[in-house]
Design a protein around this motif. Structure first.
Motif, PDB file in Angstrom:
ATOM      1  N   THR A   1       9.172  -7.304  -8.513  1.00 27.36           N
ATOM      2  CA  THR A   1       8.187  -6.370  -7.045  1.00 27.36           C
ATOM      3  C   THR A   1       7.386  -5.488  -7.902  1.00 27.36           C
ATOM      4  OG1 THR A   1       9.984  -4.767  -6.628  1.00 27.36           O
ATOM      5  CG2 THR A   1      10.144  -7.205  -5.489  1.00 27.36           C
TER       6      THR A   1
ATOM      7  N   LEU B   1       2.394  -8.550  -2.165  1.00 27.82           N
ATOM      8  CA  LEU B   1       3.775  -8.681  -3.011  1.00 27.82           C
ATOM      9  C   LEU B   1       4.235  -9.604  -2.175  1.00 27.82           C
ATOM     10  CD1 LEU B   1       5.867  -8.405  -4.425  1.00 27.82           C
ATOM     11  CD2 LEU B   1       6.986  -5.940  -2.800  1.00 27.82           C
TER      12      LEU B   1
ATOM     13  N   GLY C   1       4.298  -3.725  -9.167  1.00 28.91           N
ATOM     14  CA  GLY C   1       2.778  -3.799 -10.168  1.00 28.91           C
ATOM     15  C   GLY C   1       1.586  -3.996  -9.169  1.00 28.91           C
ATOM     16  N   ALA C   2       2.676  -4.877  -7.564  1.00 27.10           N
ATOM     17  CA  ALA C   2       2.102  -5.114  -6.170  1.00 27.10           C
ATOM     18  C   ALA C   2       1.393  -3.746  -5.932  1.00 27.10           C
ATOM     19  CB  ALA C   2       2.812  -5.868  -5.806  1.00 27.10           C
TER      20      ALA C   2
ATOM     21  N   ALA D   1      15.976   1.848  -2.869  1.00 28.88           N
ATOM     22  CA  ALA D   1      14.642   0.889  -3.789  1.00 28.88           C
ATOM     23  C   ALA D   1      13.576   1.520  -3.420  1.00 28.88           C
ATOM     24  CB  ALA D   1      15.188  -0.173  -2.870  1.00 28.88           C
ATOM     25  N   VAL D   2      12.680   0.645  -4.229  1.00 33.64           N
ATOM     26  CA  VAL D   2      11.067   0.671  -4.076  1.00 33.64           C
ATOM     27  C   VAL D   2      11.090  -0.610  -4.829  1.00 33.64           C
ATOM     28  CG1 VAL D   2      10.740   2.971  -4.123  1.00 33.64           C
ATOM     29  CG2 VAL D   2      11.050   2.664  -6.266  1.00 33.64           C
ATOM     30  N   GLN D   3       9.415  -1.021  -5.052  1.00 33.80           N
ATOM     31  CA  GLN D   3       8.832  -1.453  -5.932  1.00 33.80           C
ATOM     32  C   GLN D   3       9.378  -1.440  -7.424  1.00 33.80           C
ATOM     33  OE1 GLN D   3       5.085  -2.008  -3.519  1.00 33.80           O
ATOM     34  NE2 GLN D   3       5.026  -3.793  -5.443  1.00 33.80           N
ATOM     35  N   GLY D   4       9.787  -2.644  -8.046  1.00 29.15           N
ATOM     36  CA  GLY D   4      10.514  -2.155  -9.559  1.00 29.15           C
ATOM     37  C   GLY D   4      10.734  -2.909 -10.276  1.00 29.15           C
ATOM     38  N   GLY D   5      10.336  -3.601 -11.702  1.00 28.90           N
ATOM     39  CA  GLY D   5      11.205  -4.582 -12.770  1.00 28.90           C
ATOM     40  C   GLY D   5      10.304  -5.555 -13.040  1.00 28.90           C
TER      41      GLY D   5
ATOM     42  N   VAL E   1      10.071  -2.673   0.522  1.00 26.25           N
ATOM     43  CA  VAL E   1      10.282  -3.629  -0.443  1.00 26.25           C
ATOM     44  C   VAL E   1      11.594  -4.546  -0.300  1.00 26.25           C
ATOM     45  CG1 VAL E   1      11.428  -2.363  -2.312  1.00 26.25           C
ATOM     46  CG2 VAL E   1       9.993  -4.608  -2.750  1.00 26.25           C
TER      47      VAL E   1
END
Lengths: 264, 66
Positions: free
Chosen positions: A28, A37, A30-31, B62-66, A64
């Motif tokens: 997720t 996303l 970089g969106a 949780a956050v945006q990542g990976g 997210v």
């Protein structure tokens, strides 16, 4: 039994005994927005998607987790940003507590410039987490020896990089990926470095069981369109692998008969 | 009593619990984990776990990542 053509239902990805509905695992990171996303994840058809664990930010807008829940996608926490086994193990335990899953994408990096895995710390963290009952999916170097060691100590999959995270350089050492695939008794997931659809197709043609990518989609000019491209590429590459490609030849082999030509 | 929450010093009443400290930084009802001095505190134990001067508490989500 008839030969399947595109019966993906009969060819499911299975990790730790659990069926995952797509061979494209998404990240997720970089969106530019939650909306972008959401559209990209939907277009990708993914069933498993990574998130990172960070300190709560009271000013954060939108979660997210809400996006993944809304899309019906299973969450896979990672340990991105950890430099030591101790940091990674604590992060994995916090992810288990926060998200209610014992699956973890284990990432222990050596430095910020390359983001390459630190193999010593990675093995140490993997051992501790496997012993603690985690389903460990380690992000690893494209090193067949290290991949085998990770499998031996109980990892549920191995996730070799194609090239450094976010680089878009594709698969720099296809031969090593083939060696890892040949020996592996757990799923091999090509993780990191993919730039475009042909890279994902190549990963599957080399025999990988799945690919994990984020940047190639989230930072593309049209993320949803690239996500759809990746979905088709993964399916195409998988089918090509199962179909068995023709051997490469040095010279031409006519596909039309020479007999019966008109003569002048 | 001063404790460190997510790297920032924070004043809390003596005998404050992990639950009180978490509530000071997030209103999220789920998706959050806390670690006290590098040990995870299960959510079910937040109320009963009291903090001491100079404790370090990490509160992650949780956050945006990976």
């Amino acid at each position: 039994m008839t030969e399947t053509t595109d019966d993906t239902a009969a060819d499911a990805l299975v990790i730790a005994g659990e069926e995952i509905g797509s061979r494209l695992i998404m990240g997720t990171g970089g969106a530019p927005s939650m909306q972008v996303l959401r559209e990209a994840l939907t277009a990708s058809g993914t069933a498993l998607t990574t998130v990172a664990m960070r300190r709560v930010d009271p000013s954060a807008r939108g979660s997210v987790l809400d996006v993944l829940t809304g899309c019906g996608i299973r969450v896979l926490p990672n340990t991105a940003g950890c430099f030591t086994a101790g940091e990674a193990v604590l992060t994995a335990k916090m992810a288990r507590e926060a998200l209610g899953t014992n699956w973890v994408k284990l990432e222990v990096i050596a430095d910020e410039r390359t983001l390459l895995p630190d193999p010593i710390e990675l093995v140490e963290a993997a051992e501790q987490l496997v012993d603690d009952g985690f389903v460990v999916l380690p992000y690893t170097n494209d090193d067949p020896v290290l991949a085998h060691r990770l499998e031996q100590l109980g990892c549920a999959a191995v996730m070799p990089l194609g090239s450094p995270i976010g680089s878009g350089l594709g698969i720099r050492n296809p031969h090593n990926i083939e060696l890892i695939v040949e020996r592996a008794g757990v799923p091999v997931i090509l993780d990191a470095g993919l730039g475009t659809a042909s890279d994902a197709a190549l990963a599957m043609e080399l025999g990988c069981d799945a690919v994990l990518l984020a940047t190639a989609v989230t930072r593309a000019q049209s993320p949803a369109r690239m996500a759809a491209a990746m979905r088709h590429a993964v399916e195409a590459g998988r089918l090509a692998r199962l179909a068995g490609r023709i051997p490469k030849r040095r010279y031409a082999q006519a596909s039309s008969p020479f007999e019966g030509l008109a003569s002048s | 009593m001063r404790i460190i929450v997510n790297g920032e010093p924070r004043e809390l009443p003596d005998g404050a619990s992990v639950a009180q400290a978490v509530a000071a930084v997030t209103a999220a009802a789920s998706g959050v984990a806390a670690a006290l001095n590098d040990e995870v505190v299960r959510r079910s134990a937040w109320e009963a776990t009291t903090l001491r001067e100079a404790d370090r508490l990490e509160v992650l989500t949780a956050v945006q990542g990976g």
